[in-house]
Design an enzyme around this catalytic site. Sequence first.
Site, short mmCIF file in Angstrom:
data_model
loop_
_atom_site.label_atom_id
_atom_site.label_comp_id
_atom_site.label_asym_id
_atom_site.label_seq_id
_atom_site.Cartn_x
_atom_site.Cartn_y
_atom_site.Cartn_z
N HIS A 207 66.07 29.64 -27.40
CA HIS A 207 66.64 28.40 -27.97
C HIS A 207 65.52 27.39 -28.22
O HIS A 207 65.63 26.21 -27.90
CB HIS A 207 67.71 27.83 -27.04
CG HIS A 207 69.00 28.62 -27.08
ND1 HIS A 207 70.06 28.26 -27.86
CD2 HIS A 207 69.36 29.76 -26.46
CE1 HIS A 207 71.04 29.14 -27.71
NE2 HIS A 207 70.64 30.07 -26.86
N TYR B 88 65.10 30.77 -16.63
CA TYR B 88 64.90 29.39 -17.08
C TYR B 88 63.81 28.72 -16.25
O TYR B 88 62.98 27.97 -16.77
CB TYR B 88 66.20 28.59 -16.93
CG TYR B 88 67.24 28.78 -17.99
CD1 TYR B 88 67.35 29.97 -18.71
CD2 TYR B 88 68.15 27.78 -18.28
CE1 TYR B 88 68.33 30.14 -19.66
CE2 TYR B 88 69.12 27.93 -19.25
CZ TYR B 88 69.21 29.13 -19.93
OH TYR B 88 70.18 29.29 -20.89
#
Length: 329
Positions: free
Chosen positions: A48, A318
């Site tokens: 993203h 992440y």
Amino acid sequence: MIKPLYAALAAALLAGPSYGAEGNVSPVQMISAMEDAFGVHPGQRRNHIKGSCALGSFKGLAAGASYSRSALFSGQAIPVVARFSLGGGNPAAKDADKGVRGMALEFKLPGGALQHMTMINVPVFGAAKPQTFYDLLLALKPDPDTQRPDPAKVKAFVDSHPDFQAMAAFTQSHNPPASYANSPYYSLHAFQFLDKDNQATLVRWHFSPQDGEKPLTDAEREQAPANFLEQALIDRAAKGPVNWDMYLTLGQPGDPDNDPSHPWPQDRQQVKVGTLSITQAMAQDQGNCGPINFDPMVVADGIAVTDDPVLRARSAAYALSFGKRLSGQ
């Protein structure tokens, strides 16, 4: 200080648990495969990567408070930092390309607590286990000669991973939205909502746009400029609040709480529990969302994570990506 911090983080993740169904996909392997598939863009997100920042607030309803004691549902306006994005790690991706769009939210609760919600505009995820997502990344690694993924490897991946096929079918049969403001966003994972008596309710949630869903037509996709989503959101927010209604889907006994690739039956009860209002949007290098790690396992009192291996793998990956980004790698 940043580089020693990253080194310690990487060492901890290397020594920590793995998250594949067979126990063989570590966060380091996952991020490495992502870098092989999309390239390395120093100081940027691994997935993203292309996105925009936004600011706004959330106001919960009493209906939400009956399921969760979270301050989200106090009825007070809760400040929100948001990030809207395209899936994947290519910063030059075209906004009209088919694929997922994301909405990540950081709610700033009273007393300094944080609540994250990290969602995409597809109602089902393409992996029941981290191994599937890892195998996808391996299949997407560009061929050295063509600099593009090998179609045979991609087909072999799809054919051998049934848990990916529902998401693939959805993204191929649905055109992307004309604006981030014209898209719903889904939690994918199940969570536990805990009420004031500590009674748990299994839920998934989604945010439905008050502006309505509006996909691009085939003709609009062909004619669209490479970059239009950011400016469309900035322009729309300048005209007035961009609103999404938040709905809970209430799980029933037997509904899976650990498989985001498995949709719940369509007859499950849905409850409107609040409204998100975005009042300002800007480029991510101009807003507050850039430094945030939108870890979906950051939850505050009243909301609890489930034992979903994909959710836990996302959180670990992440963290590693965030450490690399902070260190300029």
